[in-house]
Design a protein around this motif. Structure first.
Motif, PDB file in Angstrom:
ATOM      1  N   TRP A 149       0.839  -1.110  -0.053  1.00  0.00           N
ATOM      2  CA  TRP A 149       0.149  -0.145   0.136  1.00  0.00           C
ATOM      3  C   TRP A 149       0.790   1.320  -0.046  1.00  0.00           C
ATOM      4  O   TRP A 149       0.307   2.404  -0.124  1.00  0.00           O
ATOM      5  N   SER A 150       2.068   1.308   0.432  1.00  0.00           N
ATOM      6  CA  SER A 150       2.898   2.452   0.062  1.00  0.00           C
ATOM      7  C   SER A 150       3.336   2.684  -1.155  1.00  0.00           C
ATOM      8  O   SER A 150       3.541   1.575  -1.845  1.00  0.00           O
ATOM      9  N   LYS A 151       4.028   3.881  -1.530  1.00  0.00           N
ATOM     10  CA  LYS A 151       4.606   4.171  -2.574  1.00  0.00           C
ATOM     11  C   LYS A 151       6.182   3.314  -2.749  1.00  0.00           C
ATOM     12  O   LYS A 151       6.405   3.156  -3.957  1.00  0.00           O
ATOM     13  N   ASP A 152       6.646   3.155  -1.642  1.00  0.00           N
ATOM     14  CA  ASP A 152       8.028   2.511  -1.549  1.00  0.00           C
ATOM     15  C   ASP A 152       7.879   0.962  -2.295  1.00  0.00           C
ATOM     16  O   ASP A 152       8.807   0.664  -2.805  1.00  0.00           O
ATOM     17  N   SER A 154       6.036   0.310  -4.580  1.00  0.00           N
ATOM     18  CA  SER A 154       5.485   0.402  -6.139  1.00  0.00           C
ATOM     19  C   SER A 154       6.370  -0.593  -6.911  1.00  0.00           C
ATOM     20  O   SER A 154       5.944  -0.993  -7.964  1.00  0.00           O
ATOM     21  N   ASP A 158       4.881  -3.301  -9.578  1.00  0.00           N
ATOM     22  CA  ASP A 158       4.894  -3.340 -10.872  1.00  0.00           C
ATOM     23  C   ASP A 158       5.397  -4.654 -11.301  1.00  0.00           C
ATOM     24  O   ASP A 158       5.082  -5.121 -12.690  1.00  0.00           O
ATOM     25  N   ARG A 196      -4.324  -5.494  -1.487  1.00  0.00           N
ATOM     26  CA  ARG A 196      -4.082  -4.624  -2.403  1.00  0.00           C
ATOM     27  C   ARG A 196      -4.244  -5.053  -4.006  1.00  0.00           C
ATOM     28  O   ARG A 196      -4.695  -4.567  -4.726  1.00  0.00           O
ATOM     29  N   ARG A 251      -4.266   8.582   6.470  1.00  0.00           N
ATOM     30  CA  ARG A 251      -2.917   7.989   6.126  1.00  0.00           C
ATOM     31  C   ARG A 251      -2.293   8.022   7.141  1.00  0.00           C
ATOM     32  O   ARG A 251      -2.189   8.897   8.300  1.00  0.00           O
ATOM     33  N   ALA A 275       7.400   4.793   5.875  1.00  0.00           N
ATOM     34  CA  ALA A 275       6.564   4.650   4.725  1.00  0.00           C
ATOM     35  C   ALA A 275       5.184   5.071   5.060  1.00  0.00           C
ATOM     36  O   ALA A 275       4.754   4.981   6.317  1.00  0.00           O
ATOM     37  N   GLU A 279      -0.617   4.948  -0.248  1.00  0.00           N
ATOM     38  CA  GLU A 279      -0.244   6.019  -1.371  1.00  0.00           C
ATOM     39  C   GLU A 279      -1.248   6.758  -1.931  1.00  0.00           C
ATOM     40  O   GLU A 279      -2.287   6.429  -1.823  1.00  0.00           O
ATOM     41  N   GLU A 280      -0.928   8.161  -2.274  1.00  0.00           N
ATOM     42  CA  GLU A 280      -1.900   8.821  -2.627  1.00  0.00           C
ATOM     43  C   GLU A 280      -2.992   8.392  -3.717  1.00  0.00           C
ATOM     44  O   GLU A 280      -3.997   8.686  -3.618  1.00  0.00           O
ATOM     45  N   SER A 281      -2.260   7.760  -4.808  1.00  0.00           N
ATOM     46  CA  SER A 281      -3.247   7.253  -5.780  1.00  0.00           C
ATOM     47  C   SER A 281      -4.331   6.496  -5.295  1.00  0.00           C
ATOM     48  O   SER A 281      -5.538   6.361  -5.960  1.00  0.00           O
TER      49      SER A 281
END
Length: 433
Positions: A149-152, A154, A158, A196, A251, A275, A279-281
């Motif tokens: 769930w965090s940007k870290d 990603s 991916d 997620r 958050r 973290a 994340e904002e998305s």
């Protein structure tokens, strides 16, 4: 009946006990270092900022602060959640339902994004499966939340989610007449953890849809896991907009490495890395839902229970168009049970997509190689469409866990087994014969 939420209290209590253990080990190390330095070094050397005892003093103070912070965050996340009871046996119409997804005041209406089904264990008690307890520990919740769930996380998503979504879309376009609905729906995601992947699949839409067309989510998704603590964490993420802190939109900051093992560390400062979840998305996706009419919104549910027990029921026969397993198949006590349960719940022509290692868990009674596993899947009534053991290492928890890590002298990575299998239609085989 309502699920037992005692595990949530146990998880937070165990985290505090674990934190106390870390601080005690650090305190013991400090005492040993200090006495050794006093014996072997001069007074000026032993009191130097270069001494290990000095470093450990700072580490104890910082660890205590961040471990306590994580404990408060976990207490916020791991709370009982409303459930909707779905009868296991159709003659027992017991239902428990609560609307629990309420959007901020600007939303014109409320609706339920996810429903939860209490676990069903038959005559067996959950305590019989002690091997699964580490998965439910709070430190695992922090690790999963960071990765998922965090940007870290990603970069890892991916590599993992990205391949799964690409594969799913390719088969969707192969069979679907349009992006409005999919023959691969509903999708079951067992071992969903904090939810997620299921969330992303439910929010998947046709990227060819540009301005002027109606946004559609073709995949109805059912996540499932046997862990109440993972389900509670997923519930928090799914309903992050209901939190009272309007400045942060609910958050949270967490420190995923402060409770790591006191070995293989390269730099103490990396231990304090934080973290932000989610994340904002994710917030942007949730905010956009209230603009959609109810029938256009993503369809997402979460079941809590044992995979084989729940999905081998007659009511689940051929109920799903596809199934996605991520870090899941190696949790099987008997992998044959998983294979034949998946065959039972998929429709003819249904797709099984898998990604992850075959690091068989302690409770596993069978430990097949990947070649043996492929034969077992084919024997179980599946045709293998794609099979690959990746040449590239993929980090499990954090992008820094691969061989190029600056965090640790030890690599925590794996080469995933990726495959796509389709449930064979026995009637078509007979007709050919």
């Amino acid at each position: 009946e309502l699920p037992s939420f005692l595990e949530l209290n146990s998880a937070t209590r165990h985290y505090r006990e674990m934190a106390d253990g870390i601080l005690k080990r650090l305190a013991l190390s400090h005492e040993v270092a200090l006495r050794t330095e006093e014996i072997l070094m001069s007074k000026s050397q032993s009191s130097s900022t270069l001494s290990l005892s000095h470093h450990l003093e700072k580490k104890i103070s910082k660890s205590a602060e961040l471990l306590e912070h994580n404990a408060f965050v976990l207490e916020e996340i791991l709370k009982p959640f409303p459930v909707e009871g779905i009868p296991i046996i159709e003659t027992q119409s017991i239902k428990l339902h609560n609307e629990f997804n309420e959007f901020p005041s600007e939303a014109a209406e409320t609706f339920t994004l996810a429903r939860y089904i209490p676990p069903y264990y038959g005559t067996n008690k959950k305590d019989d499966v002690n091997e699964e307890q580490p998965y439910e520990e709070a430190v695992q919740i922090i690790a999963h939340l960071t990765r998922d769930w965090s940007k870290d996380g990603s970069v890892i998503r991916d590599q993992t989610f990205g391949w799964i979504k690409q594969t799913l879309w390719s088969h969707h376009y192969e069979f679907a007449d349009s992006a409005v609905s999919s023959p691969l729906s509903p999708i079951l995601v067992p071992g969903a953890g904090t939810g997620r992947l299921a969330f992303d699949l439910a929010f998947a839409y046709d990227e060819n849809c540009t301005s002027g067309c109606m946004l559609q989510f073709p995949f109805a998704v059912e996540a499932m896991d046997n862990s109440i603590t993972m389900a509670a964490a997923a519930n928090y993420m799914f309903h992050i907009l209901t939190k009272n802190d309007t400045n942060s939109n609910g958050r949270l900051k967490i420190y995923p490495f402060v409770s790591d093992s006191l070995s293989n560390e390269v730099d103490t400062q990396r231990r304090w890395d934080s973290a932000i979840i989610p994340e904002e998305s994710v917030l942007n996706q949730l905010h956009s839902i209230h603009k959609q009419s109810p029938h256009q919104r993503p369809k997402l549910s979460y079941t809590v229970g044992d995979f084989v027990t729940t999905y081998s029921l007659p009511s689940k026969r051929e109920a799903y168009g596809s199934l996605v397993t991520l870090f899941f198949i190696d949790t099987a006590t008997n992998i044959y049970e998983y294979i034949f349960t998946i065959h039972h719940l998929l429709r003819n022509g249904g797709i099984w997509i898998n990604y992850g290692p075959v690091q068989w868990h302690r409770n596993s009674q069978l430990h097949p190689t990947t070649n043996e596993l492929r034969d077992m899947i084919q024997l179980g009534g599946f045709e293998i469409l794609y099979w690959e053991i990746s040449e590239k290492l993929v980090a499990y928890r954090h992008p820094d866990d691969d061989l190029g890590s600056s965090r640790s002298t030890r690599s925590e990575a794996y080469r995933p087994l990726k495959f796509v299998a389709v449930k064979s239609d026995p009637s078509s085989k007979n007709s050919k014969d």
